[in-house]
Design an enzyme around this catalytic site. Structure first.
Site, PDB file in Angstrom:
ATOM      1  N   ILE A 215       0.832  -1.205   0.000  1.00  0.00           N
ATOM      2  CA  ILE A 215       0.000   0.000   0.000  1.00  0.00           C
ATOM      3  C   ILE A 215       0.863   1.250   0.000  1.00  0.00           C
ATOM      4  O   ILE A 215       0.562   2.235  -0.688  1.00  0.00           O
ATOM      5  CB  ILE A 215      -0.925   0.006   1.242  1.00  0.00           C
ATOM      6  N   GLU A 216       1.931   1.243   0.779  1.00  0.00           N
ATOM      7  CA  GLU A 216       2.752   2.442   0.949  1.00  0.00           C
ATOM      8  C   GLU A 216       3.548   2.796  -0.304  1.00  0.00           C
ATOM      9  O   GLU A 216       3.597   3.955  -0.709  1.00  0.00           O
ATOM     10  CB  GLU A 216       3.724   2.239   2.123  1.00  0.00           C
ATOM     11  N   SER A 217       4.196   1.812  -0.898  1.00  0.00           N
ATOM     12  CA  SER A 217       5.160   2.103  -1.969  1.00  0.00           C
ATOM     13  C   SER A 217       5.028   1.200  -3.178  1.00  0.00           C
ATOM     14  O   SER A 217       5.809   1.334  -4.124  1.00  0.00           O
ATOM     15  CB  SER A 217       6.585   1.956  -1.414  1.00  0.00           C
TER      16      SER A 217
END
Length: 405
Positions: free
Chosen positions: A138-140
């Site tokens: 989700i983050e990167s």
């Protein structure tokens, strides 16, 4: 995961460790043998630790023994701990998007190939749910080079302030936020702190990781004052965070049900991809790739924390290499003459110093000094600190030219 579940997992791990220690005591030579394990053997030993603890748990409770997971996704599915089948509109929207865009999950799983098993094992060794290993999805998008508009960087997307708080260094040579080992340790430390703060509630923990604990605590206080529930789904949070947790749960659900949904995941074995090798000091990356007999691009992909053509002068003095190249790399490092290493010193400018004089003094070149210090001129000021390449200056200059971009 509840505190009872966490305590049970911790207790079972203790039983497993005790059993292993007891077994080792009957083998007088085992300690000596383990101390001489080669990197490949060490990492394979680590790879079996989680399966072993699961085996001991099932033995303790008389349960059927699990088959050893063949892929990291099997290991993930065995350890998903959160409720993924909730009837929540936000979760349904994120799940629908992923089902309509299966290529997204496939692409991220491909980028995760070198890193995912390591991160998953670190998560499970801490007794965390496997969903935590999906946060970089989700983050990167599992891209360690990702940088956000808020200057968050790395697979776990640390902003500079939080990175400093959790011991991640950043300088011209190196950014710990991109370092797979360092950033994962920092992220899991942060998540552990948040999970304690929110009394074991992982959804609130994930929300706080995204929005900051202050935002989540304020939202909880507003609900408390209004006599409303304090669970994640009942809170009013920033728009991004309102999507963040459902997106993470939907990703976990798609991975769980990938076969049923027809989603293709990159085949990531349930064994280490890389080994950590102590370099004993600074090392040119092109030289390191040659010593390990791997492509430079592969070395950089495994060591994204290093920003230049060499590892940082002041460390970390380690490189990740594919497991199958670990023995070769260690042997080559032992045989590498000291004079063939790139290394740098710090020099403080005194009155009357010139780049030419400094270059002659240290046996290097003006060009190498300029490259090392990102200088397009020869002006100096008293008190300024220069990085001075020492040792193999030709190699330093060649590496600087090749890697300065």
């Amino acid at each position: 995961m509840s505190r009872l579940q966490t305590g049970l997992r911790t207790g079972l791990l203790a039983v497993t460790v005790a059993a292993v220690v007891s077994g080792c005591a009957s083998q007088s030579q085992q300690s000596a043998q383990e101390s001489t394990l080669r990197p490949m053997e060490q990492t394979r030993l680590i790879a079996g630790m989680h399966y072993g603890s699961l085996y001991q748990r099932n033995l303790l409770f008389g349960l059927a023994q699990p088959s050893q997971p063949e892929t990291a996704w099997d290991l993930t599915r065995d350890n998903l701990s959160l409720e993924l089948d909730l009837e929540e509109a936000r979760l349904a929207r994120e799940l629908a998007w992923l089902e309509q865009n299966p290529a997204h999950v496939t692409a991220v799983s491909q980028r995760a190939l070198p890193y995912y098993h390591y991160i998953l094992e670190q998560v499970l060794e801490r007794g965390m749910p496997a969903e935590v290993a999906l946060i970089p999805f989700i983050e990167s998008g599992y891209n360690p080079f990702a940088v956000s508009s808020a200057r968050a960087a790395g697979p776990w997307q640390f902003i500079p302030g939080t990175a400093r708080n959790f011991g991640l260094e950043s300088n011209w040579w190196y950014d710990g936020r991109r370092d797979i080992v360092a950033s994962t340790d920092a992220a899991l430390n942060y998540l552990s702190k948040l999970n304690d703060m929110f009394e074991g509630d992982w959804l609130l923990t994930f929300a706080a990781y995204n929005a900051g604990e202050g935002n989540v605590l304020r939202a909880m206080n507003r609900n408390r004052e209004a006599n409303k529930p304090l669970d994640y789904w009942s809170l009013r949070l920033p728009a991004e965070t309102m999507r963040y947790v459902p997106k993470l749960l939907a990703t976990a659900r798609v991975i769980r049900d990938a076969d049923t949904l027809g989603v293709e995941l990159e085949a990531i074995p349930a064994e280490p991809y890389f080994a950590q090798i102590d370099t004993g000091g600074q090392l040119d990356l092109s030289q390191a790739a040659a010593l390990a007999e791997i492509d430079l691009d592969e070395l950089k992909r495994l060591n994204p924390g290093f920003s230049r053509w060499a590892t940082a002068p002041e460390g970390p003095h380690r490189l990740l290499v594919p497991v199958e190249n670990a023995d070769q790399f260690q042997t080559a490092l032992v045989q590498l003459p000291v004079e063939e290493r790139v290394n740098y010193q710090h020099y403080t400018i005194n009155s009357g110093d010139t780049l030419g004089a400094i270059a002659r003094r240290f046996g290097t070149t003006v060009s190498a000094l300029q490259q090392a210090n990102q200088m397009d001129h020869t002006r100096l000021r008293v008190g300024q600190t220069l990085l001075v390449p020492a040792g193999n200056t030709d190699l330093a200059l060649q590496s600087a030219r090749a890697g300065s971009g």
